[in-house]
Structures are given as C-alpha cells and as structure tokens.
Design an enzyme around this catalytic site. Structure first.
Site, PDB file in Angstrom:
ATOM      1  CE  LYS A   7      -1.970   3.070   1.847  1.00 48.80           C
ATOM      2  NZ  LYS A   7      -1.861   4.487   1.355  1.00 48.80           N
TER       3      LYS A   7
ATOM      4  CD  GLU B 280      12.555   1.218  10.530  1.00 46.78           C
ATOM      5  OE1 GLU B 280      12.895   2.193  11.225  1.00 46.78           O
ATOM      6  OE2 GLU B 280      13.232   0.190  10.413  1.00 46.78           O
TER       7      GLU B 280
ATOM      8  CB  CYS C  34      12.200   9.173   9.656  1.00 43.45           C
ATOM      9  SG  CYS C  34      13.242   8.056   8.726  1.00 43.45           S
TER      10      CYS C  34
ATOM     11  CD  GLU D 244       8.702  13.046  12.365  1.00 45.58           C
ATOM     12  OE1 GLU D 244       7.573  12.536  12.346  1.00 45.58           O
ATOM     13  OE2 GLU D 244       9.723  12.446  11.987  1.00 45.58           O
TER      14      GLU D 244
END
Ligand code: NAP
Ligand code: MG
Length: 504
Positions: free
Chosen positions: A200, A275, A309, A406
């Site tokens: 996906k 992750e 990230c 973040e």
C-alpha cells in the site's frame, strides 16, 4: 533516448517517463492490472509545479481483500515451491531491470515527490543494491544444529536443528518521503525470505510502486507474489492491517498511524515492524570542528528538505561555540539552490504538498510566538510549488513545541547550552519520546564514545549524521519504532524460526 520539454518548468524527461505518465494505471492483483472495484481513482501531482501528473486506480477494503487472497494463494502455491536459488535469481533479474530503467525511476521520483535529482538518483541506485544484497543474503539463510537433552527423546540418540521460514503473507505500508526506497527496503528482504506481499503506497506518491510492479512482472515473479494496491490509508491501509490472512505488517510512517496499526493488528496478533517518526538530537561540543559541523549539521536538518525521519532537528550548541556555529549554519544555507528537481543544478526541492507546507510554517509561527528568534527562512517562496526555504531558529528552549514535535520540514531549532557534564547533556538529548537517530560533534574520542553510549537511539553518528546504507541496520528506540531494517536484521524481520527435533 528521446527527450522532450515538459510543462514541468520546461525541463525535459525521457520518452519512457512521458509514456508512463500518459497511461491510466490500475491495481496489481494476482498478476493482473485492474481498475478498483469501486472505480475510484486518485491523482498525483508534481509538488514543484502543482501540475497534474497521472491518474491511478484507488483501492479500498474489497480490493485489499482480493489482493490478500491472491498473495495467500501464491504463498501456499507456486512461490513456496521455488528453490531459494530461484528466488535469488528473480531478485537479481529485478535488480538488472531496475538498473536498465534507472532514468525513468529517477524522473518519476523527482516528479511525484519533488526530491532533487541527486537524491532521486542515489535512492534508485540504492534500490538496485538492495535487491542484489538480499538476493545474495538468501544463500546465507541458515539455522543452527544442536543436541536435545536426554529427557526429550528418552535417552535415544537425537538431533535438533532449526529452519528459517518465511513469516507468510506480509502487508507493506509505505510513506511518501522516499517512495521507491522505503518500498524496496521492505520488499527485497520480504521476497528474499520467501514471503508474498501486498503493498500500500502513500497516496501522494503512487507512481514508482506501479513502475516497480511492471518490472516484477517482467522479471518473471509468479502471479500474486507482489500485489500493489494504491488507495487511502484510512480504508485500504486499515483493511490491510486488520486482514486475518495477513501474517505481518511492515509499516513506515508517522508514530500516530503506527499506533493505529498496532491496534488493528491485535485481532489476529499479526507481527508488526514499525519505522516511525523522530526528533533527533545533534550535539555540538566546545571542541567540535566547526567547519565540518557547519555543513554537516546543516545537511542533518535540511537533507531532503527535512522530510526525512532521521533528520537532526534538535540542535544543542554549546555556548562557547554557539554564535560561530549559527553564523556558519546561516552561511551554509547559501549552498542550497531551490527549484525543480529535474534540473540537476537544484539541490533543494519543494515540500510534498500545500497542507504540509502550511503545517511546517505553522510550527515556525508558533516558535516565534514562544520566543524563538528567526535567523533565516520562515516563509513560503512566492512561486508555484510548495517551496519552503531552509529555516533556522535560535533562542529555542527545550520545552518549546518546535523542539519537541516532529516537523518533517526544513526547520532547524537551536538550543544554547552551558554545561560540559556529559550526563546532563545526554539527559537533554534523551528528553524526547523519539529515539531514531542523532549525532555528536567533537574532536575528543572519549567524549564522543561516552555520549554515544548514553544516547538512547537506534542510530548515533560521530561527526556525521544519518548513515543510511544497505548493510547498516536502521530503526528506532522508544516511540520511533519496533525492529530494524537493512542488513541482516532487515531479513530476520521476515523470517520465523522452526525447531526440529529428530529421534534417530
Ligand atoms: P503517515 O501519514 O503515517 O502515512 C504512512 C502510510 O500509512 C501511508 O501509506 C498512509 O496512507 C498510510 N496510512 C494512513 N492511515 C492509515 C491507517 N489508519 N491504517 C493503515 N495505513 C494508514 O506518514 P506520512 O505522512 O506519509 O510520512 C511521514 C511520517 O513518516 C513521519 O512521521 C516520518 O518520520 C515517518 N517516516 C519514518 C521513517 C523511518 O524509517 N522511521 C521513514 C520515513 C518516514 P495515505 O497516504 O493514504 O495517508
Ligand atoms: Mg505526487
């Protein structure tokens, strides 16, 4: 190869890319490309020009169910009967095809995601390497041999050995920031292990997965081994993570969605690898090489426009070098040339979309209200595309949202600190729910290794930042994730261990 100017800022792209963009693309299910059952589609745009790129089929729960059924059939059927060396041969063939089509993949990543050409080229060649690496790793999938204790076989002579077997049918859910690379670092080890998959991709970047699906067919993988269902996370992604025939989900994305995946996986207790996000510390000590840190810390934050990230976004600058470091970081922003990624002269692209750019700038506004000082950047460029320049904030306190959340954009937050006590410095660096990456900048080996051992993070670098490579394990402590990708551990993530005891 014929090239022609495009509406994408007038840059030329290859005939292969033009032809790919002109087609309507379906879902790959059981070896067939088909429209979604509902007929729904989604559109991909170029973030640098905001122009429409392509329309692709958009699947939902019913399409996911068909894809999972196809993957399950392939897992129990043709794929399980292939010898390990035959699987390796297919992966090597896929690597060669990707190498052949590297230019088209590079252009698709630039157009779909907005990344600059040097990064797109790097990620595509890294994908080639990952398919080769995991093809050769297949030959090293091995167990152990031992002797069971006497009570197990009533004193008869006996032998125990372990088999490493594929975990089963795996759902791969990937984000938009490095599309073909985050897909490949799951797909290559999953296939090497002998799993079948349903992919996906992210809604913003559906194209490279489709292009890879075509190469998978051309390489000769049996039907149903790799199924690709573009579609919304809330429907297609959620259906994949709840499906009872899925044995494992490997997810890269936000911590918020990661939490949803864990909850959805609880039904059949599927295995989960995650992750997730990060807010990685960059500690610049009084004895740091400031010339090195000026460029290195800058790249730690601004590589891929900060949409990565492991970005180092919490900068701890010791008071004794703070002002010089800030001056060097500000000067280094001159190295970045903003513009369309198709032009190799540009090394800094747009953010993925308008809403995301708005969120990133919202973080900057809030930081300024909270008392931070803007050194440079902080406003969207007045041109088409979602361009936000490198932004540097000083006078940032550790309790400010800009230093805790973040942001996933080109925003560097600098905190000045006074202490030289390594325990206190490590405590500041560890004051985050995340633990993905981090770096320490110092000329002292002793300081470097002491700090490394105290920072709770899956990756800590010394005088560099964000070492990502096929053979280096990567993953998070704390809320940055579960498990590791790349390297040997990346393959282990798709293997079960079966213990076999034989009474002889
Ligand atoms: P995201 O919103 O979490 O989306 C990631 C993927 O999950 C997309 O394919 C998304 O589909 C799908 N999804 C959304 N809701 C879902 C649900 N309820 N169930 C199942 N799947 C769902 O993340 P993003 O905004 O694309 O990417 C940015 C985030 O990824 C950042 O937090 C970043 O730190 C993290 N990231 C981590 C790593 C790492 O290795 N640790 C690497 C790259 C990125 P849609 O596209 O349809 O929303
Ligand atoms: Mg796009």
């Amino acid at each position: 190869m014929s090239r022609e100017a495009t509406p994408f800022d007038g840059h030329s792209v290859s005939a292969a890319t033009r032809s790919f963009l002109s087609e309507r693309h379906g879902l790959l299910i059981g070896g067939q490309w088909r429209p979604s059952l509902s007929g729904a589609t989604l559109d991909s745009h170029d973030p640098a020009t905001e122009l429409h790129l392509a329309t692709v089929a958009s699947g939902g729960a019913a399409d996911i169910d068909m894809a999972v059924t196809a993957a399950h059939r392939a897992f129990t059927g043709p794929w399980s009967r292939l010898k390990a060396r035959e699987r390796a041969g297919l992966l090597v063939r896929l690597a060669r095809l990707l190498e052949r089509d590297a230019e088209m993949f590079t252009e698709l990543e630039i157009l779909d995601n907005g990344m600059p050409r040097f990064i797109a080229g790097l990620t595509v060649s890294n994908c080639v390497e990952m398919f080769d690496y995991y093809a050769s790793a297949i030959l090293r999938i091995e167990g152990v041999t031992t002797t069971p204790p006497p009570h197990v076989t009533a004193d008869a002579e006996a032998l125990t050995y372990t088999l490493r077997e594929p975990v089963g049918v795996v759902g791969l859910i990937v984000p938009w920031n490095v599309p073909v690379s985050t897909l490949t670092l799951k797909l290559a080890p999953a296939l090497a292990a002998g799993c079948t998959v349903v992919v996906k991709p992210a809604e913003e970047t559906p194209l490279s997965a489709i292009a890879l699906g075509r190469l998978i067919q051309e390489a000769g993988f049996p039907d149903g081994v790799v199924n690709i269902v573009n579609g919304p996370g809330e429907s297609a992604g959620a259906a994949l993570s709840t499906h009872a025939l899925i044995d494992k989900i490997s997810f890269t994305g936000s911590t918020e969605v990661g939490r949803k995946i864990v909850q959805a996986a609880a039904g059949n207790l599927k295995k989960v690898s995650l992750e997730l996000g990060g807010k990685s510390p960059v500690v610049v000590m009084p004895d740091a090489d400031l010339e090195l840190a000026g460029s290195g810390v800058s790249m730690a934050t601004f590589f891929l426009q900060g949409q990565n990230c492991m970005a180092g976004t919490r900068i701890f600058a010791h008071a004794s070098i703070h002002d010089e470091l800030v001056a060097r970081l500000e000067a280094f922003t001159g190295f970045f040339t903003l513009g369309h990624g198709l032009d190799p002269a540009n090394n800094f692209g747009p953010l993925i979309g308008g809403a995301h750019a708005g969120r990133v700038l919202g973080h900057v506004d809030r930081a300024l209200n909270d008392g931070a000082t803007l050194v440079t950047g902080g406003a969207k460029l007045d041109r088409p595309g979602h361009f936000v320049p490198p932004t540097i904030l000083t006078d940032v306190r550790t309790d400010m949202a800009v230093f805790r959340d973040e942001i996933f954009g080109p925003v560097m937050a600098i905190h000045r600190f006074e202490t030289e006590d390594l325990e206190q410095i490590a405590a500041m660096a560890n004051d985050s729910v995340y633990g993905l990456s981090g770096s320490v900048w110092t000329r002292s080996l002793s300081t470097a290794h002491k700090l490394v051992s105290r920072i709770r993070s899956g990756q800590v670098s010394i005088n560099c930042h964000g070492a990502i490579a096929t053979n280096i394990p990567f993953g998070g402590y704390k809320q940055s994730g579960w498990g590791r990708e790349f390297g040997r551990e990346g393959l282990d993530a798709y293997l079960e261990t079966k213990a076999v005891t034989a009474r002889l």
